[in-house]
Design an enzyme around this catalytic site. Structure first.
Site, PDB file in Angstrom:
ATOM      1  N   CYS A 149       0.965  -0.890   0.079  1.00 37.30           N
ATOM      2  CA  CYS A 149       0.109   0.033   0.205  1.00 37.30           C
ATOM      3  C   CYS A 149       0.743   1.421   0.365  1.00 37.30           C
ATOM      4  O   CYS A 149       2.013   1.380   0.990  1.00 37.30           O
ATOM      5  CB  CYS A 149      -1.183  -0.288   1.120  1.00 37.30           C
ATOM      6  N   GLU A 179       2.786  -6.377   8.337  1.00 38.12           N
ATOM      7  CA  GLU A 179       3.860  -4.995   7.967  1.00 38.12           C
ATOM      8  C   GLU A 179       4.978  -4.374   8.938  1.00 38.12           C
ATOM      9  O   GLU A 179       5.978  -4.065   8.808  1.00 38.12           O
ATOM     10  CB  GLU A 179       2.120  -4.353   7.781  1.00 38.12           C
ATOM     11  N   CYS A 284      -2.417   7.007   8.566  1.00 38.14           N
ATOM     12  CA  CYS A 284      -2.793   6.239   7.211  1.00 38.14           C
ATOM     13  C   CYS A 284      -5.040   7.375   7.572  1.00 38.14           C
ATOM     14  O   CYS A 284      -5.046   6.534   8.181  1.00 38.14           O
ATOM     15  CB  CYS A 284      -3.037   4.395   7.015  1.00 38.14           C
ATOM     16  N   SER A 313      -7.757  -8.957  11.438  1.00 37.30           N
ATOM     17  CA  SER A 313      -6.991  -8.438  11.622  1.00 37.30           C
ATOM     18  C   SER A 313      -7.324  -7.557  11.864  1.00 37.30           C
ATOM     19  O   SER A 313      -8.444  -7.273  12.982  1.00 37.30           O
ATOM     20  CB  SER A 313      -8.728  -8.000  10.369  1.00 37.30           C
ATOM     21  N   SER A 314      -5.714  -6.486  12.123  1.00 36.88           N
ATOM     22  CA  SER A 314      -5.746  -5.702  13.512  1.00 36.88           C
ATOM     23  C   SER A 314      -6.276  -4.683  13.439  1.00 36.88           C
ATOM     24  O   SER A 314      -7.391  -3.809  14.607  1.00 36.88           O
ATOM     25  CB  SER A 314      -4.541  -5.545  13.319  1.00 36.88           C
ATOM     26  N   ASN A 315      -7.140  -4.179  12.356  1.00 34.26           N
ATOM     27  CA  ASN A 315      -7.862  -2.758  12.517  1.00 34.26           C
ATOM     28  C   ASN A 315      -9.645  -3.177  12.370  1.00 34.26           C
ATOM     29  O   ASN A 315      -9.716  -2.774  12.687  1.00 34.26           O
ATOM     30  CB  ASN A 315      -7.946  -2.073  10.853  1.00 34.26           C
ATOM     31  N   SER A 375     -10.553  -4.626   5.980  1.00 38.76           N
ATOM     32  CA  SER A 375     -10.655  -5.885   4.124  1.00 38.76           C
ATOM     33  C   SER A 375     -11.333  -6.561   4.099  1.00 38.76           C
ATOM     34  O   SER A 375     -11.546  -7.097   4.074  1.00 38.76           O
ATOM     35  CB  SER A 375      -9.248  -6.744   5.031  1.00 38.76           C
TER      36      SER A 375
HETATM   37  S1  SF4 Z   1      -5.472   0.653   6.059  1.00 36.78           S
HETATM   38 FE1  SF4 Z   1      -5.258   0.308   4.093  1.00 36.78          FE
HETATM   39  S2  SF4 Z   1      -5.063   1.963   3.071  1.00 36.78           S
HETATM   40 FE2  SF4 Z   1      -4.310   2.067   5.010  1.00 36.78          FE
HETATM   41  S3  SF4 Z   1      -2.094   1.770   5.319  1.00 36.78           S
HETATM   42 FE3  SF4 Z   1      -3.435  -0.432   5.184  1.00 36.78          FE
HETATM   43  S4  SF4 Z   1      -3.526  -1.070   3.765  1.00 36.78           S
HETATM   44 FE4  SF4 Z   1      -3.013   1.419   3.215  1.00 36.78          FE
END
Ligand code: SF4
Length: 408
Positions: A149, A179, A284, A313-315, A375
């Protein structure tokens, strides 16, 4: 004009896409974080203003499917999971793509088995310098289908620039996450770096910055999370903070503040500009928007929240954390986990995968907050909404255009 990516139709949802389009055209400056209500009668969904696929994920999916299209008959490998969504990964596997490593970096297929005509897809999280170099040494161009990304690359670039200027980079992330491993590897060539997972670890690091703990203890506390040759206290004199892009943006900000205060305590406020770098521009946009939208969503009174996304998924897990203690939250990976009105399977961040009974309250009208990780395909969010709506026999159909018009 946002970039339009060519991703498989199966991941799109006309219904969710229309909601997003309408919200985007009514609020081009992205200032309105109020949720979108979808009122179906006995159940009302309150959708986060921003949720689901981000730029980096759509970009990665486009590149991965293009790699398949461009290379019939060739062996195609993904370095590790493409993104943290099991459905996207398993679809790629079913089309003949193989994983070289697990998400934690364990080797599934030795690099020695690769041939120069193999196709390698670098996932959205990027990868380490060592792996880029390894692939090149095997005659494989890792840039051909490099789906790293651009927002992750921006973190690398800024981290490297600062490291070259003599700063030590504090990376807020999980040190085993792809990452963070990639960011750590990309930066450490240019200068020292250290990974902190959360505020507690940042507070510990701050004590070393202030010189409150014996230097040797640092190598125990940050074993495997500091770059080779790290020097204490010399490498704790000038600091810059970057993050694994999917961490809680607010926590990164707090960690940044902690580091800044520690530097001020050691060198004085007048010297702050020489000792602490401003790195706010590396956060981000998508993580920030999704998390801010979740906070705004939580202001709506509701009976429960559903957050959709892959379990690793971390986010997505950070969106769930934001809900915890405020509203009952169910973290589901797809619609199949919603078994019935009586039973739902979901990930409890503290207990693992659990089944909860009587998860839907018995009321005339149930209000449900909904969001999804970066994701998670829109089609999967629509499937979850449809599944929940189907549990209310009197509910209006989800894809009722007139309802959508009234709702948005
Ligand atoms: S959340 Fe999405 S836009 Fe943000 S750094 Fe990760 S892959 Fe890229």
């Amino acid at each position: 004009m946002p970039k339009h990516f060519n991703i498989p139709r199966a991941y799109r949802s006309d219904f969710i896409g229309e909601i997003k389009r309408r919200r985007a055209s009514a609020d081009t400056r992205k200032e309105d974080l109020s949720p979108t209500a979808i009122d179906l009668g006995p159940v009302c969904f309150h959708m986060a203003r921003f949720f689901g696929f981000c730029y980096g994920v759509e970009n990665a999916i486009e590149i991965a499917y293009r790699a398949l299209e461009d290379n019939p008959g060739k062996r195609i490998f993904l370095l590790s999971e493409m993104i943290h969504n099991p459905h996207v990964n398993s679809d790629l596997l079913s089309r003949g793509v193989s994983f070289l490593q697990t998400a934690h970096g364990e080797q599934l297929i030795p690099f020695s088995e690769l041939r120069s005509d193999d196709v390698i897809i670098v996932p959205a999280f990027g990868t380490t310098r060592e792996i880029f170099e390894k692939l090149e040494s095997l005659g494989i161009n890792p840039q051909s289908y490099n789906a790293t990304c651009p927002f992750v690359e921006k973190v690398w670039k800024r981290g490297r620039q600062l490291a070259q200027q003599g700063y030590t980079i504090v990376i807020h992330g999980k040190h085993t996450h792809e990452e963070t491993r990639a960011t750590f590897s990309q930066i450490r060539i240019d200068g020292p770096s250290v990974v902190v997972r959360d505020k507690a670890e940042a507070e510990l690091l701050a004590r070393y910055v202030r010189g409150e703990l014996p230097d040797e203890q640092f190598f125990v506390d940050f074993a495997g999370r500091s770059s080779p040759g790290f020097r204490v206290p010399d490498d704790l004199r000038r600091l810059g903070v970057v993050n694994q892009t999917t961490m809680l943006a607010e926590e990164t900000h707090e960690i940044s503040q902690l580091m800044r205060e520690a530097v001020v305590a050691r060198f004085g406020v007048d010297a702050i500009e020489q000792h602490f770098a401003d790195t706010r521009d590396t956060l981000c946009y998508a993580t920030s928007e999704n998390q801010r939208s979740m906070r705004a969503l939580l202001e709506s009174p509701a009976d429960l929240a559903i957050v959709v996304g892959g379990y690793n998924s971390s986010n997505t897990s950070h969106l769930v954390e934001l809900c915890e203690g405020k509203v009952p939250v169910f973290y589901v990976k797809d619609a199949d986990e919603i078994h019935s009105r009586e039973e739902i399977q979901h990930l409890d961040l503290h207990k693992g995968v659990v089944t909860t009974k009587s998860w839907l309250p018995q009321k005339d009208k149930v209000h449900i907050l909904v969001s999804a990780g970066a994701s998670c395909p829109d089609a999967m969010v629509e499937a979850v909404l449809s599944r929940v709506a189907s549990l209310f026999p009197q509910s209006r159909p989800l894809q009722d255009g007139s309802r959508l018009a009234a709702a948005v």
